[in-house]
Design an enzyme around this catalytic site. Structure first.
Site, PDB file in Angstrom:
ATOM      1  NE  ARG A  67      -4.034   1.805   2.344  1.00 18.15           N
ATOM      2  CZ  ARG A  67      -4.280   2.554   3.416  1.00 18.15           C
ATOM      3  NH1 ARG A  67      -3.598   2.369   4.536  1.00 18.15           N
ATOM      4  NH2 ARG A  67      -5.211   3.490   3.382  1.00 18.15           N
ATOM      5  CG  HIS A  71      -1.495   5.217  -0.397  1.00 14.05           C
ATOM      6  ND1 HIS A  71      -2.353   5.949   0.395  1.00 14.05           N
ATOM      7  CD2 HIS A  71      -2.191   4.093  -0.738  1.00 14.05           C
ATOM      8  CE1 HIS A  71      -3.498   5.313   0.535  1.00 14.05           C
ATOM      9  NE2 HIS A  71      -3.420   4.170  -0.140  1.00 14.05           N
ATOM     10  CG  ASP A  72       6.097   7.149  -3.379  1.00 18.91           C
ATOM     11  OD1 ASP A  72       6.112   8.360  -3.064  1.00 18.91           O
ATOM     12  OD2 ASP A  72       6.980   6.627  -4.060  1.00 18.91           O
ATOM     13  CB  VAL A  75       0.877  11.596  -4.184  1.00 15.62           C
ATOM     14  CG1 VAL A  75       0.961  13.089  -3.857  1.00 15.62           C
ATOM     15  CG2 VAL A  75      -0.454  11.028  -3.725  1.00 15.62           C
ATOM     16  N   GLY A  77       4.198  10.807  -8.402  1.00 18.57           N
ATOM     17  CA  GLY A  77       4.949   9.716  -9.004  1.00 18.57           C
ATOM     18  C   GLY A  77       5.725   8.936  -7.966  1.00 18.57           C
ATOM     19  CB  SER A  81       6.681  12.615  -2.150  1.00 25.22           C
ATOM     20  OG  SER A  81       5.654  11.931  -2.838  1.00 25.22           O
ATOM     21  CD  GLU A  93       3.074  12.672  -1.046  1.00 21.13           C
ATOM     22  OE1 GLU A  93       2.911  11.429  -1.105  1.00 21.13           O
ATOM     23  OE2 GLU A  93       3.792  13.286  -1.844  1.00 21.13           O
ATOM     24  CG  ASN A  99      -1.314   8.965   2.463  1.00 15.02           C
ATOM     25  OD1 ASN A  99      -1.763   8.007   1.835  1.00 15.02           O
ATOM     26  ND2 ASN A  99      -0.604   9.920   1.880  1.00 15.02           N
ATOM     27  N   PRO A 168      -7.187   7.616  -5.007  1.00 15.88           N
ATOM     28  CG  PRO A 168      -7.016   5.433  -5.793  1.00 15.88           C
ATOM     29  CD  PRO A 168      -6.200   6.666  -5.543  1.00 15.88           C
ATOM     30  CG  HIS A 198      -8.304  -4.145  -2.061  1.00 19.16           C
ATOM     31  ND1 HIS A 198      -9.305  -3.359  -2.561  1.00 19.16           N
ATOM     32  CD2 HIS A 198      -7.309  -3.294  -1.698  1.00 19.16           C
ATOM     33  CE1 HIS A 198      -8.953  -2.087  -2.493  1.00 19.16           C
ATOM     34  NE2 HIS A 198      -7.743  -2.028  -1.976  1.00 19.16           N
ATOM     35  CB  THR A 199      -5.909 -10.948  -2.758  1.00 20.77           C
ATOM     36  OG1 THR A 199      -6.082 -12.321  -2.406  1.00 20.77           O
ATOM     37  CG2 THR A 199      -4.436 -10.683  -2.938  1.00 20.77           C
ATOM     38  CG  ASP A 249      -9.867 -12.262  -0.206  1.00 21.68           C
ATOM     39  OD1 ASP A 249     -11.060 -12.608  -0.166  1.00 21.68           O
ATOM     40  OD2 ASP A 249      -9.011 -12.828  -0.907  1.00 21.68           O
TER      41      ASP A 249
END
Length: 331
Positions: A67, A71-72, A75, A77, A81, A93, A99, A168, A198-199, A249
């Site tokens: 994750r 998430h990096d 935002v 690229g 960051s 961030e 986050n 998202p 998300h598995t 899951d």
């Protein structure tokens, strides 16, 4: 990999800005496998060893590292960051509401420290995030591996507002998801494949509270959620968001397999954004196919390809950025 809801108008303004600037589109230029073969040949071995030690103590770390990389990359690229501490309190961030539940920073720091002892000033924190995501999936879940392209350099800017504007939400519908991924240069197939992350991992009752108790603002339950499953969740999650940690899951959160897609197909996907995958012909077809296929035959290979593609979003290479000495601070 999804986060909490934010104001949609801000989201669409940001999409327009990204369309003009193109800053976060996939490029991957300058990356290659084996980038450190000469400058730091033990880098990937050190990273894997350190991550194995961390996961052996806390299995949830695997999903956390995956994750973090996602998430990096979404935002600014893939330039680490997300790891920076704020120059001013609460402004990085990692301080953003989107986050708030991120973890695994300490594992990344441990990998960085171990590599620095062997090759100081050579391996970027951004590359460590990419390696950590791959190794976490490979070691903890028995999932398929992929060759990580390296050569990223680290950015120097991290702003909380950019995380909230770019990531998202777990409450996004399929149109919002497709637009969000498209402006990162990712396809609908990448969307449905990367949602398969998300598995593994967990979330909280707070994240799905509205889906259970106030979906349209009228004290109702999301009709797209299987009624029996909704009843099961309500026994665990109380109105207001109180309750235990939930497996993303259900019953298979430590194994990278096709079970996630089976759950989504049966309307038992935990997040609104998971259920949304059934609302587009291409993503729905992929869910259906994976729900009846062995994971390593198709999904594992697809996931590796999409992870490599995502790992090329907005990278800094060559003389751009820097190689941080410590991941939480610019040099």
């Amino acid at each position: 990999m999804a986060v909490q809801t934010r104001v949609v108008s801000i989201f669409f303004i940001q999409l327009v800005l990204l369309a003009v600037s193109g800053l976060n589109r996939v490029s991957g230029a300058g990356l290659q496998t084996g980038f450190y073969d000469e400058s730091c040949p033990e880098a990937e071995t050190i990273a894997l060893k350190t991550i194995r030690q961390a996961i052996s103590k806390d299995g949830i770390v695997a999903a956390a590292l995956l994750r973090l990389h996602f998430h990096d990359c979404f935002v600014r690229g893939c330039e680490a960051s997300v790891l920076l501490d704020a120059a001013e309190e609460g402004d990085a961030e990692k301080d953003a509401s989107s986050n708030f539940s991120l973890r695994g920073y300490d594992v990344v720091d441990d990998v960085k420290s171990a590599i620095e002892k062997s090759c100081p000033g050579v391996v970027s924190c951004a590359d460590i995030l990419a390696l950590a995501a791959r190794d976490a999936v490979r070691f903890q879940t028995g999932g398929s591996s992929w060759k990580v392209e390296t050569g990223r350099r680290d950015g120097r800017i991290s702003l909380s507002k950019e995380a909230d504007e770019n990531l998202p939400s777990s409450n996004f519908n399929i149109a919002q998801l497709k637009q969000n991924f498209a402006f990162k240069g990712l396809t609908k197939k990448d969307l449905v494949v990367l949602s398969g992350a998300h598995t593994i991992g967990v979330t909280s009752c707070f994240v799905i509270n509205d889906r259970l108790y106030n979906f349209t603002g009228r004290s109702d339950t999301d009709p797209a959620l299987d009624p029996t499953f909704a009843s099961e969740l309500k026994k665990k999650c109380k109105p207001g968001g109180g309750g235990p940690v939930l497996e993303l899951d259900q019953g298979s959160s430590t194994v990278s397999d096709a079970h996630f897609y089976k759950a989504v197909r049966q309307n038992r996907g935990l997040l609104t954004s998971d259920a949304a995958l059934l609302n587009d012909p291409l993503t729905r077809a992929y869910v259906k196919r994976q729900s009846t296929s062995p994971v390593k035959a198709t999904f594992g290979k697809d996931f590796g390809k999409s992870m490599v593609k995502m790992g090329g979003i907005g990278v800094l290479t060559g003389n751009e950025g820097e190689i941080r000495k410590r991941c939480a601070f610019v040099n």
